[in-house]
Design an enzyme around this catalytic site. Structure first.
Site, PDB file in Angstrom:
ATOM      1  N   GLU A  19     -10.423   3.355  -2.231  1.00 45.49           N
ATOM      2  CA  GLU A  19     -11.003   3.526  -0.903  1.00 45.49           C
ATOM      3  C   GLU A  19     -11.484   4.954  -0.667  1.00 45.49           C
ATOM      4  O   GLU A  19     -12.308   5.198   0.205  1.00 45.49           O
ATOM      5  CB  GLU A  19     -10.015   3.125   0.186  1.00 45.49           C
ATOM      6  CG  GLU A  19      -8.804   4.030   0.326  1.00 45.49           C
ATOM      7  CD  GLU A  19      -7.801   3.500   1.332  1.00 45.49           C
ATOM      8  OE1 GLU A  19      -7.639   4.128   2.393  1.00 45.49           O
ATOM      9  OE2 GLU A  19      -7.194   2.447   1.068  1.00 45.49           O
ATOM     10  N   ASP A  37     -15.179   1.283  -0.581  1.00 41.69           N
ATOM     11  CA  ASP A  37     -15.459   1.008   0.829  1.00 41.69           C
ATOM     12  C   ASP A  37     -16.968   1.049   1.018  1.00 41.69           C
ATOM     13  O   ASP A  37     -17.602   2.060   0.719  1.00 41.69           O
ATOM     14  CB  ASP A  37     -14.770   2.053   1.704  1.00 41.69           C
ATOM     15  CG  ASP A  37     -14.851   1.738   3.186  1.00 41.69           C
ATOM     16  OD1 ASP A  37     -15.974   1.460   3.669  1.00 41.69           O
ATOM     17  OD2 ASP A  37     -13.808   1.790   3.863  1.00 41.69           O
ATOM     18  N   ASP A  88       0.842  -1.199   0.000  1.00 46.27           N
ATOM     19  CA  ASP A  88       0.000   0.000   0.000  1.00 46.27           C
ATOM     20  C   ASP A  88       0.877   1.250   0.000  1.00 46.27           C
ATOM     21  O   ASP A  88       1.572   1.531   0.979  1.00 46.27           O
ATOM     22  CB  ASP A  88      -0.897  -0.026   1.246  1.00 46.27           C
ATOM     23  CG  ASP A  88      -1.981   1.032   1.209  1.00 46.27           C
ATOM     24  OD1 ASP A  88      -1.975   1.861   0.282  1.00 46.27           O
ATOM     25  OD2 ASP A  88      -2.833   1.023   2.122  1.00 46.27           O
ATOM     26  N   GLU A 103      -1.234  -0.585  -4.049  1.00 47.13           N
ATOM     27  CA  GLU A 103      -2.457   0.157  -3.734  1.00 47.13           C
ATOM     28  C   GLU A 103      -2.194   1.655  -3.637  1.00 47.13           C
ATOM     29  O   GLU A 103      -1.200   2.086  -3.061  1.00 47.13           O
ATOM     30  CB  GLU A 103      -3.031  -0.355  -2.405  1.00 47.13           C
ATOM     31  CG  GLU A 103      -4.289   0.360  -1.956  1.00 47.13           C
ATOM     32  CD  GLU A 103      -4.909  -0.275  -0.731  1.00 47.13           C
ATOM     33  OE1 GLU A 103      -5.620   0.453  -0.004  1.00 47.13           O
ATOM     34  OE2 GLU A 103      -4.697  -1.483  -0.491  1.00 47.13           O
ATOM     35  N   HIS A 107     -12.281  -2.106   0.409  1.00 40.84           N
ATOM     36  CA  HIS A 107     -11.566  -1.577   1.570  1.00 40.84           C
ATOM     37  C   HIS A 107     -12.427  -1.795   2.798  1.00 40.84           C
ATOM     38  O   HIS A 107     -13.616  -1.490   2.790  1.00 40.84           O
ATOM     39  CB  HIS A 107     -11.334  -0.079   1.331  1.00 40.84           C
ATOM     40  CG  HIS A 107     -10.643   0.644   2.422  1.00 40.84           C
ATOM     41  ND1 HIS A 107     -11.292   1.516   3.271  1.00 40.84           N
ATOM     42  CD2 HIS A 107      -9.340   0.659   2.799  1.00 40.84           C
ATOM     43  CE1 HIS A 107     -10.434   2.042   4.110  1.00 40.84           C
ATOM     44  NE2 HIS A 107      -9.225   1.543   3.847  1.00 40.84           N
ATOM     45  N   HIS A 152      -0.493   4.160  -0.153  1.00 40.54           N
ATOM     46  CA  HIS A 152      -1.317   4.988   0.739  1.00 40.54           C
ATOM     47  C   HIS A 152      -1.386   6.445   0.312  1.00 40.54           C
ATOM     48  O   HIS A 152      -1.649   7.334   1.132  1.00 40.54           O
ATOM     49  CB  HIS A 152      -0.782   4.883   2.176  1.00 40.54           C
ATOM     50  CG  HIS A 152      -1.866   4.910   3.214  1.00 40.54           C
ATOM     51  ND1 HIS A 152      -2.119   6.015   4.002  1.00 40.54           N
ATOM     52  CD2 HIS A 152      -2.751   3.966   3.603  1.00 40.54           C
ATOM     53  CE1 HIS A 152      -3.112   5.752   4.833  1.00 40.54           C
ATOM     54  NE2 HIS A 152      -3.525   4.510   4.608  1.00 40.54           N
TER      55      HIS A 152
END
Length: 382
Positions: free
Chosen positions: A236, A258, A184, A210, A285, A186
């Site tokens: 997400e 999500d 990730d 990700e 997510h 992020h």
């Protein structure tokens, strides 16, 4: 007697917002409207949306979704979408209980018997990563996800980049060839930095990378996807089909809506159908609570292009409460050989411990994400 007579919200530790809807016949549905760091604001949005739902037939789910998302001139965004998500999940829970069947049966029936799960692992040093991965393997998981880095410079130093590679290499060594590690980014990496690091990760065969860029830079995604053979995942922080479309067109391999942010079960099913057109898999997510997790699984059991499920049992964020603390029977959410078995109970398939939720709401929470800064004092992405 399926008209709605009561809507309540519960702010419960560690950082979640639960929604409870009750009908005149006594059927209760639960949803999760958590928006990490902004759940108090979402609680107010749920209260406002409740004006639309009170007294209405709970089974008109699609119509309620349309009105909640489009009934105001100003639409969208994480706050409104999270509020809609929690209410939508609760309405589907009511529908399943009313018809005495799991939600996935109402969505067309099961297409699989189990869903693979992955867990999050942390640690800034290779040995810490190895220990965390081993702990996840010990509970039976066959896939993990790790952060590529902590705070990352816009153009990473040799030491920063080598640190990323060492940690992923350590993960691969522990996992071997038959388990997976997702990495990730992020949104902490600039596009240039992400493109610099990705080729160095390719020998370790990540399951996916990700969020290589922040969601507001989705227009840059294609430059990244075209520069690496590693599958790319994102989503997400995307809240609708319209927001996912540019990411799908940019060549992502995995969509990660999500269910507590992207319009609940109703919208995520539509995102999944759109993703299928682009040969993209779904991996929602879900570092959240048991209701959000159950909602994800209900979608997964009825969705053909469903890859894997994130879950937060034991995650480091969960301080003061755990995922399984708020359910009466934990067995539906237990791992079986690294998978969740198909949920068979009505509605979302779990029984929420209402007494525990009401008691936890008395404590509440005020969870906030950290604010990071670079060494020069400027803001850094978390």
């Amino acid at each position: 007697m399926t008209h709605i007579v009561k809507i309540e919200t519960f702010l419960v530790p560690p950082r979640w917002l639960f929604v409870r809807i009750e009908t005149a016949s006594g059927i209760v549905g639960w949803g999760e409207a958590t928006c990490e760091g902004r759940s108090e604001t979402v609680r107010t949005a749920v209260d406002q949306l409740s004006e639309i739902l009170m007294g209405q037939d709970a089974l008109r789910i699609e119509d309620h979704w349309q009105v909640m998302t489009k009934g105001s001139f100003y639409r969208g965004g994480p706050i409104l979408s999270s509020a809609v998500s929690g209410l939508d999940q609760a309405l589907w829970d009511i529908a399943g209980k009313h018809f005495e069947t799991p939600v996935h049966q109402l969505l067309g029936g099961p297409v699989r018997d189990r869903i693979r799960a992955y867990g999050w692992v942390g640690g800034d040093e290779p040995n810490e990563v190895a220990e965390s991965i081993q702990a996840q393997m010990d509970v039976g998981l066959t896939a993990v996800k790790m952060n590529a880095s902590g705070r990352m410079s816009p153009l990473g130093s040799v030491a920063e980049i080598d640190g990323v590679i060492r940690r992923v290499a350590a993960a691969r060594e522990v996992l071997g060839d038959h388990r997976d590690v997702a990495v990730d980014f992020h949104g902490r990496f600039s596009l240039a930095n992400a493109r610099k690091v990705a080729p160095l990760l390719e020998p370790y065969r990540p399951f996916f990378i990700e969020e290589p860029v922040v969601p507001e830079n989705t227009h840059l995604l294609q430059q990244f996807t075209s520069s690496t053979t590693i599958p790319v995942a994102t989503g997400e922080r995307l809240y609708s089909r319209q927001e996912f479309l540019p990411a799908l067109q940019a060549g992502i391999a995995v969509a990660q809506p999500d269910l507590s942010h992207a319009g609940g079960i109703t919208e995520v099913r539509k995102i999944a159908a759109l993703a299928e057109v682009y040969d993209v898999q779904l991996a929602p997510h879900c570092p959240l609570g048991p209701i959000a997790l159950a909602a994800c699984l209900q979608v997964g059991f009825a969705t053909s292009n469903y890859l894997i499920q994130e879950q937060s049992i034991g995650i480091h964020y969960n301080k003061g409460a755990e995922v399984l603390d708020y359910v009466v029977d934990t067995s539906p959410l237990k791992f079986v050989d690294g998978n969740f078995e198909r949920l068979t109970g009505p509605g979302l398939g779990i029984e929420v411990d209402e007494a525990a939720v009401r008691e936890a709401d008395k404590r509440g929470h005020a969870w906030r994400g950290p604010v990071w800064r670079h060494s020069d004092g400027s803001f850094a992405e978390w």
